[in-house]
Write an enzyme that holds these catalytic residues in place. Structure first.
Site, PDB file in Angstrom:
ATOM      1  N   SER A 139       6.107  20.732  11.699  1.00  0.00           N
ATOM      2  CA  SER A 139       5.093  20.262  10.768  1.00  0.00           C
ATOM      3  C   SER A 139       4.835  18.765  10.891  1.00  0.00           C
ATOM      4  O   SER A 139       3.849  18.272  10.368  1.00  0.00           O
ATOM      5  CB  SER A 139       5.552  20.561   9.343  1.00  0.00           C
ATOM      6  OG  SER A 139       6.719  19.799   9.027  1.00  0.00           O
TER       7      SER A 139
ATOM      8  N   SER B  18      10.910  20.519  12.602  1.00  0.00           N
ATOM      9  CA  SER B  18       9.650  19.796  12.381  1.00  0.00           C
ATOM     10  C   SER B  18       9.626  18.361  12.884  1.00  0.00           C
ATOM     11  O   SER B  18       8.577  17.722  12.853  1.00  0.00           O
ATOM     12  CB  SER B  18       9.298  19.811  10.895  1.00  0.00           C
ATOM     13  OG  SER B  18       8.980  21.113  10.496  1.00  0.00           O
TER      14      SER B  18
ATOM     15  N   LYS C 161       5.974  10.170   7.213  1.00  0.00           N
ATOM     16  CA  LYS C 161       5.433  11.523   6.970  1.00  0.00           C
ATOM     17  C   LYS C 161       5.085  11.647   5.487  1.00  0.00           C
ATOM     18  O   LYS C 161       5.853  11.203   4.628  1.00  0.00           O
ATOM     19  CB  LYS C 161       6.485  12.569   7.369  1.00  0.00           C
ATOM     20  CG  LYS C 161       5.970  14.007   7.415  1.00  0.00           C
ATOM     21  CD  LYS C 161       7.075  14.950   7.922  1.00  0.00           C
ATOM     22  CE  LYS C 161       6.618  16.396   7.995  1.00  0.00           C
ATOM     23  NZ  LYS C 161       7.700  17.299   8.462  1.00  0.00           N
TER      24      LYS C 161
END
Lengths: 504, 499
Positions: free
Chosen positions: A155, A179, A80
């Site tokens: 997210s 997330s 990420k």
């Protein structure tokens, strides 16, 4: 070879160890898959072909030389893009950090590099991990591989989509309010938030320090366990890191599968049933509970009344910490700098113009909210009371864990929704995280496991929530659920479903 | 900068001055407050920086245990209570040299609180300054503005930021308002900071050098018409960097505020700057009480809960505090108050103490350090402690005199050699050929020469003015290049003149 891309990370690892495939081949397959689909899915913001190939070649050479390697050495992974990687762009999907190449590695990255997993790239996210749909990325939304007209969750939509679309078998995410788990639920993947402090946060660009946790994204629980074992452990660079040695997660999975449901008591959290939850989400959850009961698991109901206040408390604490954590993005030392067109601009003028141009709407919304809740006169009323709610939630959980070994709940109220459906309604968007947030507020570990599909064939998912430090217990129960519900679970489609208008 | 209409004394006869001082003490830990970068003074800009002290995204603070230890030790030395449930907070504000845009500091639960410091003035009068708190925090970086006049930001074309100082550990000591000092308030202010410095040095937690900014004082002053009136509006004079400057700044500010109040105006709450050249202060920025730093506990750092056992352990290892030490030594050495004050002001206390420990009498040790050595230090513009001579060497010099191996004058020559790095006193005496001439034959020859050259002095002495013999002794000393035993010379002269 072509089928290998659909295999799990541990299967790839075994094939590597048996010499049936090379890491270079795996990385090539991963890069080819990314080349084929990333234009549509937008899972990756940065693809590091050169770096990934270099690591793969190194692994292959070492293996050929008979060197002892980490079991996952050579298996491609995605990161990420809010986790700092030396020399490789780390943007947090924000214009304010576009082009920033950090001079250091996050602790988890150092561990991954030491174990020699080729990092194929950095994945998309809601800007600074603020959002529940990955539509708040400054570099365009990520699309759900099940249907590109849908959001992949947020997210960590990029990491979830990268794994769900078979671009990589493993990815790292960060979970501040869900997330990792919520996009896991929307993409039919496994998403784990470890116990707070089990994995070092050093090098994770902070959203809310007391809530953030790095964790694994995978397509099955054993893969997730292998990845968590790799990244977990005490880190002197993170004062909130736990002193304990990482648990034997893969061992816990084997033990639980051998034992079945015997001697296990699970609690159903009453607050996450009924109103607001999509019918199929509820039905699949109930069926999974029924499967567990049939497997000999004792099922009890627990009540955590304070959970009703978890969402509001979260939306005070998270922006408060975020407003402080994001203050360093001021155009002075790295990333974007905007010098406004005024005579003799001051440092303050530059900071204002940079932040105005560099941050997106959702980030600004939360900074303003967080600044307000910490401001003189409001601090106790908002931040203080939110912290008190946090204590109540912890107490409710402590009581619940006296009655049950782990707790179960749906991961999300609904399945994946269409792109744009909630983008203009922050409150509706925030509600996605209602079931995932209590774990962040209390630091307990939680994982999301696919448990079936809804009437449109989209994945639904449930969570296993365990006491602090009982990550091994959580993985064991997760593996049991995975084995019991497998008949109803549909794997992500090999051919990505491109919705009308999304074709390249 | 207009001069004040009234003097400081006039002002203090009309108003009751109220003093408050905030002192920042920079600690001499090896590494920074919240990361493992080294603490260093000067050095190549940004050479002592980690991702954490540069505030890079993703970096995290880790607490230096020595910082807490220093805080507790200073707190104990200042008679404070030690907080057992303390924590670090974020003080949020934007400034280019503050890389995280917040400073890690302590807010409403400082490590030490509610203490006091007894401050002794030059004439022995003691004022008790109450301490509100001592809290731990990190320093910011340093901006250098290029192109502006005198390095100021105004007119600068660009600014350079050096983070070597970023996250250097600090203790901030905040006094409670001190009232009732009247016209001694300026002296109290300077003596308070001086006493704090002495304690920091005795504890070895800081170099406490004001000229290097290791010790920085912000001085708050307000006036009120009478001791039972509420406090007036205060000003804060920032970063006054010498004891003398503190005293002058308070004197100026008291008189200035009295002028303002006399003319019926109001004192502005603001920060002010002190100007060394003319002893005035000038207006800085307005400072309101409403600065909103949005403090909250830093979620990256666990709470600080020092165990009572540890605190007591630290208490047991506290050194003798400077005031107590002075009191004890004054008794042991039998110095007068005036002598003692001069010794303290010259920074000679510990040097004399060490010289006495090495075997010299207190009087002899004081004679060396306050006499010849002070003169040398003064000429060279350095502190006594920086001279290239040790208390042990001074004691040895005195020993050579006591044993008759050297005269005072020869000992001074030997000292020159020691200061020049030629070795210990005995070795210098030997290599320089410093030998007392005590052979009466040689002395008699020299004396006769001097007597022959000074018939008028001889007449005076014979006429009863015996004290004039000093001139003759001096002449002999000169002739023998100081190698003669002056007492023996005097004896010989008197014997010869009586003949």
């Amino acid at each position: 070879m072509s089928d290998l891309i659909y295999k799990s990370a541990l299967e790839m690892a075994e094939a590597l160890q048996r010499g049936e495939v090379t890491s270079a081949e795996l990385v090539n397959a991963s890069l080819a898959r990314i080349a084929e689909y990333n234009d549509v899915v937008n899972a990756f913001l940065t693809v590091d072909e050169e770096g990934a190939r270099k690591t793969a070649e190194e692994v292959d050479a070492l293996r050929a030389a008979g060197e002892e390697l980490h079991p996952l050495a050579g298996v491609p992974i995605a990161i990420k893009d809010n986790i700092v990687t030396e020399g490789l762009d780390t943007t947090c999907a924000s214009k304010i950090l576009a082009g920033w190449k950090p001079p250091y590695d996050a602790t988890v990255i150092a561990k991954i590099k030491e174990a020699k997993l080729p990092i194929v790239g950095k994945t998309n996210l809601d800007e600074f991990a603020m959002g529940s749909s990955t539509e708040h990325s400054a570099f365009g939304p990520t699309r759900n591989p099940w249907n590109t007209g849908l959001i992949p969750g947020g997210s960590g939509g990029g990491s979830a989509a990268a794994v769900a679309s078979y671009m990589v078998p493993l990815a790292l995410g960060s979970d501040t309010g869900g997330s990792i788990r919520q996009p896991g639920a929307f993409t039919g993947t496994i998403g784990v938030k470890p116990t707070y402090g089990a994995v070092s946060r050093y090098g994770l660009v902070a959203l809310a320090s007391s809530l953030d946790q790095i964790g694994p994204v995978a397509r099955d629980i054993s893969d997730a366990a292998a990845l968590q074992e790799l990244i977990a452990g005490h880190d002197e660079l993170d004062s909130t890191s736990l002193p304990a040695d990482p648990a034997d997660l893969q061992g816990a999975i084997e033990d639980r599968l051998a034992q079945g449901g015997r001697g296990l008591r699970v609690g159903i959290v009453d607050q996450f049933l009924g109103e607001g939850f999509q019918r199929e989400v509820q039905e699949n959850f109930n069926r999974a509970v029924e499967d567990l009961r049939e497997a000999g698991v004792e099922v009890v109901h627990v009540s955590c009344p304070s959970f009703d206040y978890a969402l509001p408390a979260y939306y005070l604490i998270m922006p408060a910490e975020a407003s402080s954590n994001l203050a360093r993005f001021d155009g002075m030392r790295f990333g974007l700098r905007v010098v406004p067109d005024v005579p003799n601009p001051t440092a303050s003028d530059v900071m204002k113009a940079t932040r105005e141009a560099g941050f997106g709407d959702e980030v600004k919304r939360r900074i303003i909210l967080g600044t307000h809740v910490l401001s003189a006169g409001y601090q106790d009323q908002y931040y203080g009371s939110a912290q008190r709610v946090r204590t109540l939630i912890r107490q409710d959980l402590d009581k619940a864990f006296e009655l049950a070994d782990v707790l179960l709940a749906p991961s999300t109220p609904t399945t994946a929704f269409p792109i744009g459906a909630r983008i203009d309604d922050p409150i509706a968007m925030y509600l996605n995280d209602v079931a995932t947030i209590p774990a962040n507020l209390t630091g307990v570990p939680a994982m999301s496991i696919p448990n079936g599909v809804d009437d449109s064939g989209l994945p639904t998912a449930m969570q296993v929530i365990a006491p602090v430090g009982a990550d091994d217990q959580m993985y064991g129960v997760g593996a049991l659920i995975e084995s019991l519900v497998s008949k109803r679970v549909v794997a992500p489609p090999h051919a990505i479903v491109i919705s009308e208008g999304d074709a390249k | 900068m207009t001069p004040n209409k009234q003097t400081y004394r006039e002002a203090t006869s009309k108003y009751d001055p109220v003093l408050g001082i905030e002192c920042h003490v920079e600690l001499n830990t090896n590494s920074k407050a919240f990361d493992n970068a080294p603490v260093q003074f000067g050095g190549q800009p940004n050479s002592a920086v980690t991702p954490t002290s540069a505030g890079l995204p993703g970096s995290l603070p880790t607490l230096n245990k020595k910082l807490v230890e220093s805080g507790i030790r200073l707190g104990l030395a200042l008679n404070c209570k030690i907080e057992q449930d303390s924590f670090f907070a974020r003080k949020n504000y934007f400034y280019p040299d503050l890389p995280k845009a917040y400073q890690i500091s302590q807010s409403n639960k400082p490590i030490a609180y509610d203490g006091y410091l007894d401050v002794e003035l030059g004439d022995g009068e003691v004022f008790r300054v109450e301490i509100e708190r001592a809290h731990l925090e990190e320093d910011a970086g340093k901006n250098t503005h290029v192109g502006g006049a005198d390095g100021r930001i105004h007119g600068a074309t660009y600014s350079l930021v050096d983070y070597n100082r970023s996250s250097v550990p600090l203790i901030e000591i905040v006094s409670k308002p001190l009232t009732g000092a009247g016209d001694r308030v300026a002296e109290v202010a300077a003596a308070y900071v001086q006493t704090l410095r002495d304690i920091a040095i005795a504890l070895d937690i800081s170099d406490a050098r004001m000229e290097r900014g290791n010790l920085r004082a912000d001085v708050n002053v307000s006036l009120r018409p009478s001791p039972d009136a509420p406090f007036g509006t205060r000003t804060e004079t920032k970063n006054v960097n010498s004891f003398r400057a503190i005293e002058r700044a308070v004197e100026y500010e008291v008189a200035r505020q009295a002028d303002v109040l006399d003319s019926g105006e109001l004192v502005f709450q603001e920060t002010r700057h002190f100007h060394e050249e003319d002893g005035t202060t000038s207006s800085g920025r307005p400072k309101s009480d409403a600065d909103d730093y949005r403090y909250f506990p830093d979620p990256d750092l666990p709470p600080v809960r020092p165990q009572i056992e540890w605190i007591e352990e630290l208490r047991a290892t506290l050194p003798e505090m400077p005031a107590a030490k002075r009191k004890r030594l004054r008794g042991e050495w039998k110095f007068t108050d005036l002598e003692m004050r001069d010794v303290v002001n010259a920074g000679a206390l510990d040097l004399i103490d060490a010289t006495v420990t090495a075997g010299a009498t207190p009087a002899a040790a004081r004679k060396w350090w306050m006499g010849e050595l002070s003169r040398v230090a003064n000429n060279e513009g350095v502190a006594l402690a920086e001279l290239a001579v040790t208390p042990l060497q001074v004691a040895e010099l005195q020993g050579l005199i006591d044993s008759g191996a050297l005269t005072d004058s020869l000992a001074r020559q030997a000292l020159d050699g020691v200061l020049a790095g030629e070795g210990d006193p005995a070795a210098v005496a030997e290599s320089r050929g410093l030998v007392v001439v005590s052979d009466d034959g040689a002395l008699t020859e020299a004396i006769q020469t001097v007597l022959a050259e000074n018939p008028d002095v001889v007449e005076k002495i014979r006429g009863g003015k015996v004290q004039a013999v000093g001139a003759l002794v001096g002449g002999v000393m000169k002739l023998t290049k100081g190698k003669a035993d002056a007492a023996r010379v005097r004896e010989l002269i008197m014997e010869m003149l009586e003949q």
